[in-house]
Design an enzyme around this catalytic site. Structure first.
Site, PDB file in Angstrom:
ATOM      1  N   SER A  94      -4.978  38.115   6.604  1.00  0.00           N
ATOM      2  CA  SER A  94      -4.004  37.501   7.530  1.00  0.00           C
ATOM      3  C   SER A  94      -2.651  37.607   6.818  1.00  0.00           C
ATOM      4  O   SER A  94      -2.284  36.752   6.024  1.00  0.00           O
ATOM      5  CB  SER A  94      -4.350  36.040   7.798  1.00  0.00           C
ATOM      6  OG  SER A  94      -5.606  35.952   8.413  1.00  0.00           O
ATOM      7  N   LYS A 169      -1.960  36.949  14.692  1.00  0.00           N
ATOM      8  CA  LYS A 169      -2.849  36.102  13.887  1.00  0.00           C
ATOM      9  C   LYS A 169      -2.113  34.844  13.386  1.00  0.00           C
ATOM     10  O   LYS A 169      -2.647  33.737  13.431  1.00  0.00           O
ATOM     11  CB  LYS A 169      -3.376  36.906  12.693  1.00  0.00           C
ATOM     12  CG  LYS A 169      -4.210  36.125  11.705  1.00  0.00           C
ATOM     13  CD  LYS A 169      -5.510  35.646  12.299  1.00  0.00           C
ATOM     14  CE  LYS A 169      -6.229  34.692  11.355  1.00  0.00           C
ATOM     15  NZ  LYS A 169      -7.384  34.072  11.993  1.00  0.00           N
ATOM     16  N   LYS A 238      -0.293  29.073   4.525  1.00  0.00           N
ATOM     17  CA  LYS A 238       0.349  30.392   4.402  1.00  0.00           C
ATOM     18  C   LYS A 238       0.574  31.017   5.781  1.00  0.00           C
ATOM     19  O   LYS A 238       1.658  31.532   6.079  1.00  0.00           O
ATOM     20  CB  LYS A 238      -0.545  31.278   3.521  1.00  0.00           C
ATOM     21  CG  LYS A 238      -0.207  32.731   3.402  1.00  0.00           C
ATOM     22  CD  LYS A 238      -1.098  33.685   4.191  1.00  0.00           C
ATOM     23  CE  LYS A 238      -2.562  33.468   4.117  1.00  0.00           C
ATOM     24  NZ  LYS A 238      -3.399  34.372   4.892  1.00  0.00           N
TER      25      LYS A 238
END
Ligand code: NDP
Length: 293
Positions: A94, A169, A238
């Site tokens: 990701s 994503k 993140k």
């Protein structure tokens, strides 16, 4: 001869993905902690590379599944001159769209292609081979990548050029983060009012406020007090950070996602790098002085 696939990164989700890859293709694996690669190879019938260069020299297609795009860049560049024309990197990390465009440009210097191919569906989806895979890249490379991700995918969508798979994503996971935070707050208040969490969830899950968080994650991990660890909160933090950067870069308001980033950033500091993403609700429970059950 079939396609030779090199797989880098046998972590919580990388390993179950690699199991499907090894069953479908001639596979070589590399992992930073090399014992994990050796154990995988023995169990699944793959070979082990001593380093990324050996893997890139051998493979037609390389799959990476690492925490961040910075890790991908480091590993890809460490294989330096081993990259060659016609080779393809499928990055299931990701990752960060801008960083991926830079990696794609770097690989193009050797004639190699890049497709970002992050996944959704969690470790259970990876084990079942039913992940949703979002592909970002040029048509010629994407057509090749589709065949490589098929063994572990339930759904594959080509969303746009390089980096857009990573952008989709990051936003999907921002919605996950917002749902965890909001559902945690709502349920903590309802329990304090004397509504058992199971009753509240019975209503919400038959109503318009339901989500994967209320239907699956909270019953399985919070109400049960099982607090499973499958996806690190640090990684979700993140992802929300990547989404926030994309919002800023595209000049779109970031009130909701900005707020969620702040809360997950604080949760990460308090709970540490190994905590699961759903454990953010522990913070809410603590502040509220109640357990959601
Ligand atoms: P983990 O933290 O479980 O595993 C990370 C893997 O990357 C390990 O194999 C680790 O090696 C390796 N690694 C870490 N840093 C480096 C480095 N600098 N160089 C080389 N190897 C490195 O992560 P996950 O498997 O959970 O996640 C991988 C990616 O998939 C992330 O981007 C995550 O956001 C995404 N993802 C995860 C999901 C999940 O449910 N877990 C769901 C969907 C996406 P070592 O064994 O040595 O530590």
């Amino acid at each position: 001869m079939g396609v030779k696939v090199g797989f880098i990164g046998l972590g919580a989700i990388g390993r179950p993905i690699a199991v499907h890859v090894a069953r479908a293709f001639d596979t070589m694996v590399w992992n930073r902690t090399i014992e994990k690669a050796r154990a995988f190879a023995q169990a699944e019938g793959a070979s082990v590379a001593a380093n990324p260069t050996e893997l890139v020299e051998w493979a037609d297609v390389v799959i990476t599944c690492l925490p961040t795009s910075a890790d991908v860049r480091e590993v890809v560049e460490s294989a330096g001159g081993a990259w060659r024309k016609g080779q393809l990197l499928v990055d299931s990390t990701s990752g960060d769209p801008a960083a991926s465009r830079a990696v794609a440009a770097w690989l193009a210097g050797s004639g190699a292609g890049f497709v970002d191919a992050p996944v959704s569906g969690g470790t259970s989806g990876a084990e079942a081979g039913t992940l949703t895979v979002m592909l970002g890249g040029e048509e010629q490379w994407v057509a090749q990548a589709e065949k490589i991700v098929k063994p572990y995918a339930g759904k594959v969508v080509h969303v746009g050029p390089v980096g857009t798979g990573h952008a989709v994503k990051a936003f999907n996971n921002s919605l996950l983060g917002i749902n965890i935070q909001a559902a945690g707050e709502c349920l903590a208040a309802l329990v304090k009012l004397g509504v058992p969490a199971t009753k509240a969830l019975e209503v919400i899950n038959a109503s318009s406020g339901r989500s994967n968080v209320t239907e699956n994650l909270i019953p399985e991990r919070v109400v049960s007090r099982a607090w499973l660890r499958t996806f690190r909160l640090a990684l979700l933090d993140k992802d929300i950070g990547i989404a926030l950067k994309v919002l800023k870069d595209t000049g779109v308001p970031s009130d909701a996602i900005g707020m969620t980033k702040r809360v997950f950033g604080e949760g990460r500091k308090a709970l540490g790098e190994e905590a699961d993403h759903v454990e953010l609700i522990k913070q809410i429970e603590q502040a509220a002085g109640v357990e959601i059950r």
